[in-house]
Design an enzyme around this catalytic site. Sequence first.
Site, PDB file in Angstrom:
ATOM      1  CG  ASP A 127      -7.348  -4.122   3.459  1.00 41.82           C
ATOM      2  OD1 ASP A 127      -8.731  -4.167   4.468  1.00 41.82           O
ATOM      3  OD2 ASP A 127      -7.399  -3.242   2.549  1.00 41.82           O
ATOM      4  CE1 TYR A 153      -3.384  -3.106  -0.185  1.00 42.93           C
ATOM      5  CE2 TYR A 153      -4.052  -1.936   2.236  1.00 42.93           C
ATOM      6  CZ  TYR A 153      -4.279  -2.887   0.970  1.00 42.93           C
ATOM      7  OH  TYR A 153      -5.159  -3.945   0.793  1.00 42.93           O
ATOM      8  CE  LYS A 165       0.388 -17.772  -2.816  1.00 37.28           C
ATOM      9  NZ  LYS A 165      -0.456 -19.378  -2.437  1.00 37.28           N
ATOM     10  CG  ASP A 176     -13.055  -6.245   5.744  1.00 34.04           C
ATOM     11  OD1 ASP A 176     -12.638  -5.646   6.225  1.00 34.04           O
ATOM     12  OD2 ASP A 176     -13.736  -5.313   4.653  1.00 34.04           O
ATOM     13  CG  ASP A 198      -3.384 -20.248  -0.528  1.00 29.72           C
ATOM     14  OD1 ASP A 198      -2.701 -20.059   0.407  1.00 29.72           O
ATOM     15  OD2 ASP A 198      -2.811 -21.163  -1.957  1.00 29.72           O
TER      16      ASP A 198
END
Length: 363
Positions: A249, A141, A192, A253, A225
């Site tokens: 992020d 970001y 990852k 959620d 994942d």
Amino acid sequence: MSKQILVLAGDGIGPEIVAAAEKVLETVNNAFKLDLQWEHGLLGGVAIDQYGEPYPEATSEQAKKADAILLGAVGGPKWDQIERSIRPERGLLKIRSELNLFANLRPAILYPQLADASSLKPEVVAGLDILIVRELTGGIYFGQPRGIRELENGEKQGYNTDVYAESEIKRIAKVAFDLAGLRGGKVCSVDKANVLEVTELWKQTVSQEQQENYPNIQLSHMYVDNAAMQLVRAPKQFDVIVTGNLFGDILSDEAAMLTGSIGMLPSASLDEHGKGMYEPCHGSAPDIAGKDIANPLATILSVAMMLRYTFREETAAKAIEDAVGQVLDQGLRTADILSEGMTKVGTKAMGQAVVDVLNRTLK
Ligand code: NAD
């Protein structure tokens, strides 16, 4: 010296939910003689309307002086068309990075009274208590270079850069390990590393920190994942999850939705010294603003987090959380968490119900 709080109500439902939370704050401040003082400031759309920018100098000065910040939410359709660099959400990014609020704490707790509100089976989620620790001021970001460029063949190409230095990874890992030490003692680091070098370094650094300084914390690693899948398959396997900005992020959620209502979830963003900004996980909900129907409990629970993490007032924090539990036991529900047989109340009445319980129990 008294401790200072800056209250930024923001936009949409912000002023309504913050007003309810302030009454709760006032009640515990008096009952526990906490010596907290607060003033108000402008952030987001309301600041754009008055100063032409979402995080004006005046707010920045107030924020730097404060020990903690209570935020409602920012944004709304009124400001969606203005230039991107001065949109309300930019104000939020700016205050987080200016104050170096690098650690975002998002608990996903399911009150047993609301187990039916989850889209998962009650037995999978009842009693859920996860803490997601997301790195908030680095990663993709903020990484440079970024942009949209034109290739030689005339085609456009968008690009971003995911970067983490060892020091950034270490400090967020420490936050996660420290918090796990106060809870279930388990941390799952999400990466990852099979594909992205930046997260390979993440994994190595988190492991090294655990081996050197937190031998009593049980550390595991999971690819993002798989973590996304495990969160809906068997979420109670997690205690603390630590991850980078982008994965955090998305996963936070997802975890929020496990609980069935975003209107119930608080959050904290902390700097290295415990200064923090506290806010509900949801946005400014312009669709229900000004109607006295928004759920104020996430903001009220954000006040509890503020008392716990910045002011170290565990008893007062717990009193608020218990009062919220008791109000749910009474069957009071705002529209977003309403189920059959329960009593529907508005924002003000829900806030007042929490204050009433506190006044009764803290007498
Ligand atoms: P949102 O969280 O505001 O709303 C999503 C849905 O949840 C809506 O139906 C809303 O009515 C409902 N909802 C949210 N909070 C609620 C509450 N306390 N009680 C009852 N229902 C609630 O997300 P959105 O609609 O995607 O965004 C609206 C605006 O908020 C946008 O401008 C967005 O940029 C902004 N936003 C701000 C923040 C923040 O300030 N931290 C975070 C997310 C979105």
